[in-house]
Design an enzyme around this catalytic site. Structure first.
Site, PDB file in Angstrom:
ATOM      1  N   SER A   1      23.178   0.776   5.374  1.00  0.00           N
ATOM      2  CA  SER A   1      22.266   0.535   6.493  1.00  0.00           C
ATOM      3  C   SER A   1      20.888   1.046   6.107  1.00  0.00           C
ATOM      4  O   SER A   1      20.761   1.980   5.302  1.00  0.00           O
ATOM      5  CB  SER A   1      22.758   1.275   7.741  1.00  0.00           C
ATOM      6  OG  SER A   1      21.772   1.290   8.745  1.00  0.00           O
TER       7      SER A   1
ATOM      8  N   TYR B   1      25.701   9.402  10.851  1.00  0.00           N
ATOM      9  CA  TYR B   1      25.660   8.015  10.379  1.00  0.00           C
ATOM     10  C   TYR B   1      24.723   7.868   9.184  1.00  0.00           C
ATOM     11  O   TYR B   1      25.058   7.220   8.186  1.00  0.00           O
ATOM     12  CB  TYR B   1      25.209   7.112  11.527  1.00  0.00           C
ATOM     13  CG  TYR B   1      25.306   5.632  11.262  1.00  0.00           C
ATOM     14  CD1 TYR B   1      26.521   4.971  11.378  1.00  0.00           C
ATOM     15  CD2 TYR B   1      24.177   4.885  10.917  1.00  0.00           C
ATOM     16  CE1 TYR B   1      26.608   3.593  11.151  1.00  0.00           C
ATOM     17  CE2 TYR B   1      24.262   3.523  10.692  1.00  0.00           C
ATOM     18  CZ  TYR B   1      25.479   2.881  10.808  1.00  0.00           C
ATOM     19  OH  TYR B   1      25.565   1.529  10.574  1.00  0.00           O
TER      20      TYR B   1
ATOM     21  N   LYS C   1      25.842   6.696   5.448  1.00  0.00           N
ATOM     22  CA  LYS C   1      25.300   5.476   4.860  1.00  0.00           C
ATOM     23  C   LYS C   1      24.430   5.775   3.633  1.00  0.00           C
ATOM     24  O   LYS C   1      24.403   4.991   2.677  1.00  0.00           O
ATOM     25  CB  LYS C   1      24.510   4.697   5.910  1.00  0.00           C
ATOM     26  CG  LYS C   1      25.373   4.117   7.031  1.00  0.00           C
ATOM     27  CD  LYS C   1      26.446   3.195   6.489  1.00  0.00           C
ATOM     28  CE  LYS C   1      27.197   2.481   7.611  1.00  0.00           C
ATOM     29  NZ  LYS C   1      28.242   1.558   7.096  1.00  0.00           N
TER      30      LYS C   1
END
Length: 281
Positions: A171, A184, A188
């Site tokens: 991402s 997160y 990522k």
């Protein structure tokens, strides 16, 4: 270049064809016949779009899901209707044992994995100072550790064929961070590092490893942000809109199947409407 080639000795010329044949076989093998593609988290969103796209190319697709059996079976039927073959397999990406079972079933059903798309992911957002250990660990377990263990299992099967392609879904948040998403972003970002390391390790067996870093895509996960936040996001995107899951799927298809992608490995590619070059929100 022609001058250098013309100076090859007869002995080196005799040795070259075998090496060229091996390289050519690796380059074209991903499109010469129906390939088996494992797509994790394939029951909805980007994963669904990727699975449908690969199935439409005539691939055998293993549609992985964690809980949404009904939607996964719908993806399977859609793939079969488009000319591919598919099977739905339940496996939690936070469980090493279930990941091993996923790839065993892949081997039993289709003979092994040729393409792995590590797409499964979750979010458990919260400010770093208030984030509970369970929130942190759950995201790391699925979004990072799951990618590692799936790649490990897939490579075991690909190495025997001396060919394979692994695409890790990262991402843009893994590249520049995002408030409230420390878990997160860390996962990522770790995926991008893992991509480079595995690309170096796996290259000797003809396996490429790349990451795709989507920006804000119009899926259920993005819609959870709310209308006000989505409008702010669009203002920060040079193209002024959210991406579409089918656009991401197209890039993944290229990396997974196209002959010209055989010389691409170790890279993290953004597909984000330009947000990574000018984000400021």
């Amino acid at each position: 270049m022609l001058t250098i080639l013309s100076m090859l000795t007869a002995a080196s010329a005799l040795r070259a064809p075998a090496a060229r044949r091996l390289a050519l076989r690796s380059a074209v093998s991903m499109s010469a016949e129906a390939k088996t593609c494992v797509v994790t988290g394939a029951s909805r969103g980007i994963g669904r779009a990727i699975a449908l796209d690969l199935g439409a190319q005539g691939c055998n697709v293993v549609v992985n899901y964690a809980a949404s059996e009904g939607p996964a079976l719908e993806v399977v039927e859609a793939i079969k209707a488009s000319g591919g073959d598919a099977v739905a397999v339940k496996a939690d990406m936070a469980s090493v044992d279930e990941i091993k079972a996923l790839f065993k079933e892949t081997a039993d059903h289709f003979g092994g994995c040729d393409v792995l798309v590590n797409n499964a992911g979750i979010t458990k957002d919260g400010l770093a100072m208030r984030m509970k250990p369970a929130q942190w660990q759950a995201v790391i377990d699925v979004n990072l550790s799951g990618v590692f263990y799936c790649s490990q299992a897939a490579f075991t099967q690909m190495a025997k064929k001396r060919a394979g392609r692994i695409i890790n879904m990262s991402s843009v948040v893994g590249l520049f961070g995002n408030p409230g998403q420390a878990n997160y972003a860390a996962a990522k970002g770790g995926v991008c590092g893992l991509t480079m390391s595995n690309a170096k390790e796996f290259a000797g067996r003809g396996v490429t490893v790349n990451a795709v870093c989507p920006g804000f895509i119009g899926t259920e996960m993005a819609n959870e942000l709310g209308e006000d936040m989505l409008n702010k996001v669009k203002e920060a995107i040079p193209l002024g809109r959210l991406g579409e899951a089918d656009e991401v799927a197209g890039l993944v298809r290229y990396l997974a199947l196209d002959k010209s992608a055989a010389y691409i490995t170790g890279h993290s590619m953004t597909i984000d409407g330009g947000i990574a070059i000018g984000a400021g929100f």
